[in-house]
Design a protein around this motif. Sequence first.
Motif, PDB file in Angstrom:
ATOM      1  N   TRP A  62       0.807  -1.207   0.000  1.00 33.39           N
ATOM      2  CA  TRP A  62       0.000   0.000   0.000  1.00 33.39           C
ATOM      3  C   TRP A  62       0.847   1.268   0.000  1.00 33.39           C
ATOM      4  N   TRP A  63       2.088   1.177   0.441  1.00 36.98           N
ATOM      5  CA  TRP A  63       2.904   2.386   0.541  1.00 36.98           C
ATOM      6  C   TRP A  63       3.472   2.813  -0.801  1.00 36.98           C
ATOM      7  N   ASP A  64       3.476   1.930  -1.838  1.00 33.79           N
ATOM      8  CA  ASP A  64       3.980   2.392  -3.121  1.00 33.79           C
ATOM      9  C   ASP A  64       2.888   2.525  -4.155  1.00 33.79           C
ATOM     10  N   ASP A  65       1.723   2.928  -3.755  1.00 33.48           N
ATOM     11  CA  ASP A  65       0.704   3.285  -4.735  1.00 33.48           C
ATOM     12  C   ASP A  65       1.201   4.498  -5.515  1.00 33.48           C
ATOM     13  N   PRO A  66       0.828   4.599  -6.783  1.00 36.60           N
ATOM     14  CA  PRO A  66       1.292   5.748  -7.568  1.00 36.60           C
ATOM     15  C   PRO A  66       0.856   7.071  -6.949  1.00 36.60           C
ATOM     16  N   SER A  67       1.760   8.025  -6.948  1.00 39.53           N
ATOM     17  CA  SER A  67       1.454   9.323  -6.355  1.00 39.53           C
ATOM     18  C   SER A  67       0.779  10.259  -7.350  1.00 39.53           C
ATOM     19  N   GLY A  68       0.869   9.950  -8.636  1.00 40.14           N
ATOM     20  CA  GLY A  68       0.317  10.823  -9.662  1.00 40.14           C
ATOM     21  C   GLY A  68       1.389  11.608 -10.383  1.00 40.14           C
ATOM     22  N   ASP A  69       2.577  11.697  -9.812  1.00 40.58           N
ATOM     23  CA  ASP A  69       3.696  12.377 -10.451  1.00 40.58           C
ATOM     24  C   ASP A  69       4.520  11.323 -11.181  1.00 40.58           C
ATOM     25  N   PRO A  70       4.479  11.307 -12.531  1.00 37.93           N
ATOM     26  CA  PRO A  70       5.164  10.241 -13.270  1.00 37.93           C
ATOM     27  C   PRO A  70       6.670  10.190 -13.012  1.00 37.93           C
ATOM     28  N   ALA A  74       8.418   6.945 -11.356  1.00 37.30           N
ATOM     29  CA  ALA A  74       9.478   6.244 -12.079  1.00 37.30           C
ATOM     30  C   ALA A  74      10.735   6.149 -11.225  1.00 37.30           C
ATOM     31  N   TRP A  75      11.046   7.208 -10.490  1.00 38.45           N
ATOM     32  CA  TRP A  75      12.225   7.197  -9.619  1.00 38.45           C
ATOM     33  C   TRP A  75      12.083   6.155  -8.521  1.00 38.45           C
ATOM     34  N   TRP A  76      10.912   6.090  -7.884  1.00 36.75           N
ATOM     35  CA  TRP A  76      10.698   5.103  -6.822  1.00 36.75           C
ATOM     36  C   TRP A  76      10.688   3.684  -7.378  1.00 36.75           C
ATOM     37  N   ASP A  77      10.117   3.497  -8.569  1.00 38.68           N
ATOM     38  CA  ASP A  77      10.131   2.167  -9.183  1.00 38.68           C
ATOM     39  C   ASP A  77      11.555   1.717  -9.474  1.00 38.68           C
ATOM     40  N   GLU A  78      12.379   2.635  -9.956  1.00 34.64           N
ATOM     41  CA  GLU A  78      13.780   2.300 -10.232  1.00 34.64           C
ATOM     42  C   GLU A  78      14.504   1.959  -8.928  1.00 34.64           C
ATOM     43  N   LEU A  79      14.209   2.706  -7.878  1.00 35.94           N
ATOM     44  CA  LEU A  79      14.835   2.472  -6.585  1.00 35.94           C
ATOM     45  C   LEU A  79      14.431   1.096  -6.028  1.00 35.94           C
ATOM     46  N   ASP A  80      13.173   0.713  -6.218  1.00 33.66           N
ATOM     47  CA  ASP A  80      12.686  -0.585  -5.740  1.00 33.66           C
ATOM     48  C   ASP A  80      13.041  -1.728  -6.676  1.00 33.66           C
ATOM     49  N   GLY A  81      13.537  -1.426  -7.854  1.00 31.11           N
ATOM     50  CA  GLY A  81      13.855  -2.477  -8.812  1.00 31.11           C
ATOM     51  C   GLY A  81      12.638  -3.056  -9.493  1.00 31.11           C
ATOM     52  N   ARG A  82      11.592  -2.244  -9.582  1.00 36.51           N
ATOM     53  CA  ARG A  82      10.343  -2.710 -10.216  1.00 36.51           C
ATOM     54  C   ARG A  82      10.099  -1.940 -11.492  1.00 36.51           C
ATOM     55  N   LYS A  83       9.380  -2.564 -12.380  1.00 35.70           N
ATOM     56  CA  LYS A  83       8.950  -1.906 -13.624  1.00 35.70           C
ATOM     57  C   LYS A  83       7.437  -1.766 -13.558  1.00 35.70           C
ATOM     58  N   ARG A  84       6.963  -0.575 -13.765  1.00 38.58           N
ATOM     59  CA  ARG A  84       5.516  -0.327 -13.765  1.00 38.58           C
ATOM     60  C   ARG A  84       5.021  -0.393 -15.220  1.00 38.58           C
ATOM     61  N   HIS A  85       3.974  -1.169 -15.414  1.00 38.28           N
ATOM     62  CA  HIS A  85       3.438  -1.344 -16.783  1.00 38.28           C
ATOM     63  C   HIS A  85       2.314  -0.396 -17.037  1.00 38.28           C
TER      64      HIS A  85
END
Length: 85
Positions: A62-70, A74-85
């Motif tokens: 629940w803590w990494d729901d998209p914030s609305g700022d792309p 993208a920065w948080w996804d890169e930090l977590d090692g995840r790719k958002r589709h």
Amino acid sequence: MYARRRRNYFLMMGGCVALFVSAWAVVRLWSMPVAVGMCVVAMVIPPVAAMVANRRGPDDRWWDDPSGDPESDAWWDELDGRKRH
């Protein structure tokens, strides 16, 4: 996850109601201290049930729901090692 938490909550609250009703409808006829003890146990169940119902599991992200700022997402996804589709 949500269905399991909800089911556990309702089971615990059902047990709480059953303890109160049985304590004052049946058990008090034989032993008043046991009936009071059952009510004390039943009194503790609602806060515990609320904690169980609101607990997040390890798979609930629940803590990494998209914030609305792309850019931020993208920065948080890169930090977590995840790719958002």
